[in-house]
Design a protein around this motif. Structure first.
Motif, PDB file in Angstrom:
ATOM      1  N   SER B 142      49.666  54.302  29.632  1.00 33.94           N
ATOM      2  CA  SER B 142      50.225  53.884  28.342  1.00 33.94           C
ATOM      3  C   SER B 142      50.673  55.044  27.467  1.00 33.94           C
ATOM      4  O   SER B 142      51.279  54.809  26.421  1.00 33.94           O
ATOM      5  N   THR B 143      50.342  56.272  27.861  1.00 27.75           N
ATOM      6  CA  THR B 143      50.590  57.390  26.946  1.00 27.75           C
ATOM      7  C   THR B 143      52.023  57.466  26.411  1.00 27.75           C
ATOM      8  O   THR B 143      52.200  57.630  25.206  1.00 27.75           O
ATOM      9  N   PRO B 144      53.044  57.325  27.265  1.00 29.94           N
ATOM     10  CA  PRO B 144      54.397  57.378  26.694  1.00 29.94           C
ATOM     11  C   PRO B 144      54.628  56.298  25.636  1.00 29.94           C
ATOM     12  O   PRO B 144      55.179  56.574  24.575  1.00 29.94           O
ATOM     13  N   GLY B 145      54.169  55.097  25.902  1.00 31.35           N
ATOM     14  CA  GLY B 145      54.314  54.000  24.939  1.00 31.35           C
ATOM     15  C   GLY B 145      53.547  54.287  23.658  1.00 31.35           C
ATOM     16  O   GLY B 145      54.019  53.985  22.561  1.00 31.35           O
ATOM     17  N   LEU B 146      52.378  54.898  23.789  1.00 35.75           N
ATOM     18  CA  LEU B 146      51.592  55.208  22.599  1.00 35.75           C
ATOM     19  C   LEU B 146      52.302  56.254  21.753  1.00 35.75           C
ATOM     20  O   LEU B 146      52.179  56.262  20.528  1.00 35.75           O
ATOM     21  N   GLY B 147      53.055  57.150  22.400  1.00 33.83           N
ATOM     22  CA  GLY B 147      53.843  58.127  21.660  1.00 33.83           C
ATOM     23  C   GLY B 147      54.832  57.443  20.727  1.00 33.83           C
ATOM     24  O   GLY B 147      54.925  57.782  19.548  1.00 33.83           O
ATOM     25  N   SER B 148      55.547  56.444  21.252  1.00 32.00           N
ATOM     26  CA  SER B 148      56.507  55.741  20.398  1.00 32.00           C
ATOM     27  C   SER B 148      55.791  54.961  19.309  1.00 32.00           C
ATOM     28  O   SER B 148      56.281  54.838  18.189  1.00 32.00           O
ATOM     29  N   GLU B 149      54.633  54.423  19.647  1.00 35.82           N
ATOM     30  CA  GLU B 149      53.887  53.641  18.654  1.00 35.82           C
ATOM     31  C   GLU B 149      53.446  54.551  17.509  1.00 35.82           C
ATOM     32  O   GLU B 149      53.518  54.170  16.341  1.00 35.82           O
TER      33      GLU B 149
END
Ligand SMILES: Nc1ncnc2c1ncn2[C@@H]1O[C@H](COP(=O)(O)OP(=O)(O)OP(=O)(O)O)[C@@H](O)[C@H]1O
Ligand SMILES: [Mg+2]
Lengths: 250, 220, 220
Positions: B142-149
């Motif tokens: 999930s890390t890339p998605g958490l970056g956008s979040e």
């Protein structure tokens, strides 16, 4: 006679409109090696998963050393801790090294202290000749190496029986050899195993009994000699012919 | 006031912006992570409830939620909703939980049932399987998605100035009103927001994608 | 909640403003986003850098900053004033374009090279290949992402109240402050937003099902 390790009686597994396992009964005794073979989609994986209670059978009973696992209220985690399972597509945990994969159950199921878990995991890896690769991640290993780690993961906690679901069929032909060698070693040590496989020379060498499986049920059982010389059912005969032809080609 | 003086003033708001974003981000993780697993492995009724929660917090404008909780709910429960900081974190935190629940769910799907089954086959309980096998992989995945979040939260924290949080945005508006300079304060604040979002979001995206590839987490 | 019935007309007008801005933003954003994606991919280095800066500004800064920038900063530089509603239309189109550029670029990357080569092998020019082969596929692929973008766009239009546009949220705020009935009013406002987003995304899903190309998908 030796003790029955695993047994199922009148086992059924029905998905919505597919009967995957149809009224199957079988027994595996201490030290025995049984080998299941049969066409794709015949329900072999489903049977193995039911035996390990990884899916719940629709009807029928599974016993592990006489204890019924299909009754309500059984601690299935405890039961699974005593059943080793090797998957066709291996399913190593991607985030753990080879050692980490083998250690996991020792630490958190058997609750061994850290160094003892490590020692036992290492010796399991040695058994499959993977000790040199202990600190590699699954993605850094070849398919055959991964499957040997998968086998070490299954046997590290000394299960009563190991169920192997086509442990070599996802591998390139040149990699199956090393995995088969590992299994042969286990067989020599008297490990109780139920194997789904189509590696016929291997079957001939180690199996005490072969089980021909089709359309969800046991069609015929017998010794390897029986199947290699004259299977009694037409279906088994045809299937054996095809297998032997394929083996020759390879 | 020259640009440097303005910058010095606006920098005072950076703490609020960062605090609101980070606190909301962690509320989002601590609520969103359990929700995602409950949504996948929980009962039917749990799934329906979680869907409703996600729909509401993902579909209604953050600003509407802020106004509703600060002015509306705060009328009946002045404590704690009349505390602007609390309400900002409450609303943005739950909004982020709804988003993150979806991010984590995608990860659980992506990693697949097989990992769960392999864990159970060793005799691990469902809870332990989630803890030792699924969770670490879900986080990496999930890390890339958490970056956008995270970037989204930095930006959306600016809504909080409308209920009185004194953040970058609040200082920028205040300077515009005080100096009649309609240009510099907004350029400075835009620049600060980009500085707060871009490097961290890019880093998390790169790191996560690389790690995913290394571990072979993407399914073939 | 009967008191809200008296304001049905005002709420409807606010809703219409929201509808106008979201639809315009989403479609103008699609058109502009497509141009930006093509420019980024085929326009050379300088164009690509400029587009990168554009994207970073609109994706990295809060929508409030962007609204202020176009409502206060730019007109004051030009020594004129802009109509708030027009500013809303423009800002949301530019903002949405920055996001949609990313999705379209991603879609083109999925289709990309082989298709381009196949098209060129037929003797089509590069431009014709883009228009007849690449874009028709990319625009189909991008519908689900467009529909997500529509949701976040709709939510961010609530920020219009900071420049005094009478959209759904600002009408809601006015009505509720006259009566001190924030919770009921904003709940109704929230439901209208949810309904609007649901209707549009359902239509988009329907369109996608009709035009999608079997076997080609983008995982979100
Ligand atoms: N989770 C499931 N849901 C529905 N149907 C299933 C499920 N798992 C298996 N089946 C069906 O049950 C039947 C038996 O499948 P199974 O995987 O056990 O066969 P198999 O003998 O292992 O085949 P193969 O040799 O290809 O691995 C198939 O028709 C399959 O589609
Ligand atoms: Mg199978």
């Amino acid at each position: 006679m030796t003790e029955i390790v695993m047994e199922c009686k009148n086992l059924w597994k029905i998905y919505k409109d597919i009967v995957a396992v149809r009224d199957v009964s079988l027994q595996i005794r201490e030290g025995e090696i049984k080998l299941i073979f049969g066409p794709s989609g015949s329900g072999k994986s489903t049977l193995l998963r039911c035996l390990a209670m990884l899916t719940t059978p629709t009807k029928g009973d599974v016993f592990l050393r006489g204890e019924c696992l299909t009754k309500p209220g059984v601690d299935l985690n405890k039961a699974r801790a005593r059943i080793g399972f090797v998957f066709q597509h291996i399913y190593l945990f991607h985030h753990l090294t080879a050692l980490g994969n083998v250690e996991l159950a020792l630490r958190h199921v058997l609750k061994l202290p850290k160094d003892e878990a490590r020692k036992r995991a290492m010796s399991a890896l040695e058994e499959v000749k993977m000790e040199k690769w202990a600190n590699y991640y699954p993605a850094q290993l070849s398919g055959g190496q991964q499957q040997r780690v998968g086998i070490a993961r299954a046997l590290a906690r000394n299960p009563d029986i190991i169920l192997l679901d086509e442990p070599t069929s996802a591998l390139d032909p040149e990699l199956t050899g090393e995995v088969i060698d590992t299994l042969r070693d286990l067989a020599k040590k008297g490990t109780t195993m139920l194997i789904v496989s189509h590696e016929m020379p291997f079957a001939q060498e180690v199996a005490d009994e072969m089980i021909f499986f089709d359309e969800g049920t046991i069609v015929e059982t017998g010794t390897p000699e029986h199947f290699f010389t004259n299977p009694s059912t037409e279906r088994a005969k045809k299937f054996m012919m095809r297998l032997i032809k394929r083996t020759r080609r390879e | 006031m020259d640009a440097l003086q303005q910058l010095a003033l606006i920098l005072n708001g950076v703490t609020s912006t960062i605090t609101v974003s980070i606190v909301s981000f962690f509320i989002g993780i601590f609520v969103g992570l359990p929700l995602s697993f409950l949504r996948v492995y929980g009962t039917k009724s749990a799934q329906i409830l979680i869907d409703a929660f996600e729909k509401f917090f993902r579909g209604v404008p953050e600003l509407v939620l802020l106004l509703m909780f600060y002015f509306g709910v705060g009328l009946y429960f002045p404590f704690p909703f009349k505390n602007v900081f609390f309400t900002a974190n409450f609303v943005l935190g739950l909004r982020s939980a709804a988003n993150q629940s979806q991010i984590f769910r995608g990860a659980i799907r992506g990693i697949g049932d097989e990992q769960m089954m392999a864990a159970m086959s060793l005799g691990l309980s469902k809870v332990k399987s989630v803890l030792y096998v699924m969770l670490p992989q879900v986080i990496i995945y999930s890390t890339p998605g958490l970056g956008s979040e995270y970037a989204l939260l930095i930006k959306d924290s600016s809504y909080a100035y409308l209920i009185g949080v004194v953040d970058i945005m609040a200082y920028a508006v205040w300077i515009r009103k005080a100096t009649m300079d309609t240009f510099t304060p907004y350029v400075i604040s835009a620049f600060l927001y980009i500085l707060l979002t871009f490097p961290i979001a890019t880093f998390l995206d790169r790191w996560g994608s690389r790690k995913k590839k290394q571990l072979g987490l993407e399914r073939r | 909640m009967e008191f809200l019935l008296r304001y049905l007309w005002d709420i409807l007008q606010g809703f219409i403003v929201t509808v106008e801005v979201t639809l315009f933003g989403a479609f103008a954003g699609l058109a502009l986003g497509t141009l930006l994606a093509l420019g980024d991919l085929y326009g050379g280095r300088v164009v690509s850098i400029l587009i990168g800066a554009y994207t970073e500004f609109f994706r990295g800064s809060p929508i409030i900053v962007q609204l202020f920038f176009f409502y206060f900063s730019i007109p004051s530089l030009l020594e004129t004033t802009f109509d708030a509603f027009a500013v809303g239309l423009v800002v949301f189109a530019l903002n949405s374009a920055a996001y949609q550029k990313g999705y379209i670029k991603g879609a083109i990357a999925v289709i990309s090279e082989d298709q381009m080569m196949a098209a060129l092998s037929l003797g089509l020019s590069k431009i014709k290949a883009i228009f007849y082969v690449i874009l028709p596929q990319a625009l189909r692929l991008v519908i689900p992402a467009w529909s997500n973008e529509f949701c976040s766009l709709t939510k961010s239009t609530a920020a219009l109240l900071v420049i005094g546009v009478k959209d759904l949220t600002s009408v809601g705020l006015r009505i509720s402050s006259w009566h001190f009935r924030y919770v009921e009013t904003f709940l109704v406002v929230a439901i209208i937003y949810l309904a609007w987003v649901t209707v549009v995304t359902k239509i988009a899903d329907e369109v996608y099902e009709r035009v999608k190309i079997p076997g080609i998908e983008i995982s979100a």
